[in-house]
Design a protein around this motif. Structure first.
Motif, mmCIF file in Angstrom:
data_model
loop_
_atom_site.group_PDB
_atom_site.id
_atom_site.type_symbol
_atom_site.label_atom_id
_atom_site.label_comp_id
_atom_site.label_asym_id
_atom_site.label_seq_id
_atom_site.Cartn_x
_atom_site.Cartn_y
_atom_site.Cartn_z
ATOM 1 N N LYS A 148 0.814 -1.213 0.000
ATOM 2 C CA LYS A 148 0.000 0.000 0.000
ATOM 3 C C LYS A 148 0.847 1.263 0.000
ATOM 4 N N CYS A 149 1.986 1.202 0.700
ATOM 5 C CA CYS A 149 2.782 2.411 0.902
ATOM 6 C C CYS A 149 4.242 2.028 1.116
ATOM 7 N N VAL A 150 5.154 2.901 0.698
ATOM 8 C CA VAL A 150 6.580 2.658 0.893
ATOM 9 C C VAL A 150 7.238 3.954 1.357
ATOM 10 N N ALA A 151 8.207 3.823 2.257
ATOM 11 C CA ALA A 151 8.991 4.965 2.736
ATOM 12 C C ALA A 151 10.449 4.543 2.804
ATOM 13 N N VAL A 152 11.363 5.504 2.611
ATOM 14 C CA VAL A 152 12.792 5.177 2.600
ATOM 15 C C VAL A 152 13.521 5.932 3.701
ATOM 16 N N GLY A 153 14.656 5.374 4.091
ATOM 17 C CA GLY A 153 15.548 6.002 5.052
ATOM 18 C C GLY A 153 16.973 5.891 4.569
ATOM 19 N N PRO A 154 17.917 6.497 5.265
ATOM 20 C CA PRO A 154 19.326 6.402 4.876
ATOM 21 C C PRO A 154 19.850 4.981 5.047
ATOM 22 N N GLY A 155 20.958 4.694 4.369
ATOM 23 C CA GLY A 155 21.596 3.394 4.504
ATOM 24 C C GLY A 155 20.966 2.299 3.677
ATOM 25 N N GLY A 156 20.170 2.641 2.664
ATOM 26 C CA GLY A 156 19.580 1.630 1.796
ATOM 27 C C GLY A 156 18.334 0.970 2.339
ATOM 28 N N TYR A 157 17.749 1.542 3.408
ATOM 29 C CA TYR A 157 16.549 0.948 4.003
ATOM 30 C C TYR A 157 15.283 1.455 3.309
ATOM 31 N N ALA A 158 14.299 0.581 3.247
ATOM 32 C CA ALA A 158 12.948 0.941 2.803
ATOM 33 C C ALA A 158 11.968 0.101 3.607
ATOM 34 N N VAL A 159 10.863 0.713 3.997
ATOM 35 C CA VAL A 159 9.825 0.001 4.735
ATOM 36 C C VAL A 159 8.553 0.030 3.898
ATOM 37 N N VAL A 160 7.967 -1.155 3.713
ATOM 38 C CA VAL A 160 6.775 -1.289 2.888
ATOM 39 C C VAL A 160 5.620 -1.771 3.760
ATOM 40 N N VAL A 161 4.509 -1.061 3.682
ATOM 41 C CA VAL A 161 3.294 -1.482 4.370
ATOM 42 C C VAL A 161 2.420 -2.221 3.367
ATOM 43 N N CYS A 162 2.063 -3.456 3.708
ATOM 44 C CA CYS A 162 1.242 -4.294 2.838
ATOM 45 C C CYS A 162 -0.065 -4.638 3.556
ATOM 46 N N ILE A 163 -0.924 -5.349 2.883
ATOM 47 C CA ILE A 163 -2.156 -5.816 3.515
ATOM 48 C C ILE A 163 -1.789 -6.834 4.592
ATOM 49 N N GLY A 164 -1.966 -6.448 5.864
ATOM 50 C CA GLY A 164 -1.679 -7.348 6.973
ATOM 51 C C GLY A 164 -0.218 -7.666 7.180
#
Length: 469
Positions: A274-290
């Protein structure tokens, strides 16, 4: 006496010696309707074997042309309706013909077809003057055309408008591109000293990412085969890669230098993101269904399955150590990034309703949260995420947030088709943009600089706004 419409005829007005003359084509391909003086004439013409898509009188009124799904174009006498000829003999195009347009001098005809070509016809000698091949994909089918003075235009199924070049039929003079479907998301990024806007859309036939020069408005789409379904969210990481998530269950990493999809940089997820956000150091956090997924250097390294609530949106603190996840239950939960794992900090922030977007200020001092209850709540990070202020004004659900580079203002867009630019220190000091997109609600926001805001909408448009305080 009861009455109702039994048939609808597509018509085109034509004036001859001051007398109105209207001709229409029955979609079933048999009947033609036209008027002459005080007479209304309905004549049966059975030349076409399939639907008639277009009927056009020549500018001098001496002839009219019909184009059909059977690939035929017929020319008729404009006075008595008698057939003059069939352009191209047995067939004018290898596919259905959707549009025709006469030249200003009534001697030539431009046609657009589903066979992915447009053609210029010399009507007097019944021959093709030029053939314009427009491509090889389904989206290159030609659905419309116009001959306006010296300009020849065609419209592709993709929605692109092509300026045809009579001197070089193999390549259009210019192609005006843009979105033909609702725009779901956008982001901005500086590349080579210029600021570019990136917008994502796509349902069914044409999932697409476009990039726009913020100064000139010139734009193009990314090359190659990309997402196969709606692009839900996008952002740019510190290495200059565009990270996008889609309803095709993938996250893509695309170079903004090349703007070309490739088989590399695709992360396949177990469920729909549903949504993705990034941070430093090559990180990304993805929110999915459940599910909440942590990515590191384009690889999935950790996931939280069935977190006990439905996650909707996510933001990563600019420092890279904290992740804020907004849920449908009206709460925001904080997680810490520890190497290749996410740790729940057990801290719960309360919004006023189901959370629809979250965003950290660029300096990391504040977290803004908007919700379905039409409220924006701002939390102070330095004060342990205590509530700093609450902002009211929208008349419907708020769907998006974006902080200004000055960290003192932020914008919100809602289902009420309004955009507010808020002042952090004073909720009563605000800039209101009413009916920002008249045809649909605002879908996404981003700032080019402290005084330039970009908005997108399901009306398929991108707008720039100059904000003055």
């Amino acid at each position: 006496m009861p009455r109702g419409i039994c048939k609808v005829f597509a018509s085109l007005p034509q004036v001859e010696r001051g007398v109105s003359k209207i001709i229409g084509g029955d979609p079933k391909g048999n009947n033609f309707l036209y008027t002459n003086g005080k007479c209304v004439i309905l004549r049966n013409i059975d030349d076409h074997s399939r639907f008639v898509n277009c009927v056009r009188f020549s500018p001098d009124g001496n002839r009219f042309a019909t184009a059909s799904a059977d690939g035929q174009i017929y020319i008729y006498d404009g006075k008595n309706g008698e057939k003059v000829c069939a352009l191209g003999g047995s067939k004018a195009h290898d596919g259905g013909i959707y549009a025709i347009s006469w030249s200003p001098d009534s001697t030539h005809l431009l046609s657009a077809s589903g066979d992915k070509t447009s053609k210029i016809w010399d009507v007097s000698v019944n021959s093709v003057v030029s053939t314009f091949p427009m491509g090889s994909t389904v989206l290159d089918q030609q659905l419309g055309c116009l001959w306006q003075k010296d300009h020849l235009l065609s419209v592709s199924l993709s929605g692109y408008i092509n300026y045809l070049d009579r001197n070089n039929p193999s390549k259009p003079l210019r192609v005006i591109k843009g979105h033909s479907k609702s725009i779901q998301c956008l982001t901005v990024h500086k590349n080579g000293g210029k600021s570019y806007i990136y917008s994502g859309t796509g349902l069914f036939l044409n999932p697409a990412l476009h990039y726009w020069d913020s100064e000139t408005g010139e734009n193009d789409s990314f090359a190659g085969k990309g997402h196969t379904n709606q692009v839900s969210r996008m952002t740019v990481d510190e290495s200059g890669q565009l990270i996008s998530c889609s309803m095709d269950d993938t996250v893509r990493y695309t170079s903004l230098m090349l703007r070309d999809y490739s088989g590399q940089g695709v992360v396949k997820l177990d469920v729909q993101p549903k949504c993705v956000a990034v941070g430093p150091g090559g990180y990304a956090v993805v929110v999915c269904i459940g599910q909440i997924v942590l990515l590191k250097d384009q690889r999935k390294c950790f996931s939280i399955d069935n977190p006990g609530y439905e996650p909707e949106v996510v933001a990563v603190h600019p420092g890279g150590d904290t992740v804020a996840v907004g849920g449908a239950d009206g709460n925001i939960r904080l997680y810490s990034i520890l190497g290749t794992t996410l740790k729940d900090e057990g801290k719960l922030l309360e919004a006023k309703g189901p959370v629809t977007d979250v965003a950290y200020s660029h300096d990391g001092a504040f977290l803004a949260v908007c919700d379905a209850s039409k409220v924006v709540t701002v939390f102070s990070v330095a004060d342990g995420y205590s509530e700093n202020n609450v902002f009211y004004g929208h008349h419907a659900k708020i769907v998006c947030l974006a902080w200004s580079p000055d960290n003192e203002h932020f914008a919100s867009g809602g289902m009420d088709m309004m955009v507010y630019v808020w002042t952090l220190s004073d909720p009563e000091t605000r800039v209101k943009i009413q009916d920002a997109h008249r045809l649909h609600h605002v879908s996404s926001l981003a700032w080019l600089d402290e005084h330039t805001l970009v908005t997108t909408s399901h009306d398929a448009s991108v707008k720039e706004w100059t904000i003055t305080y």
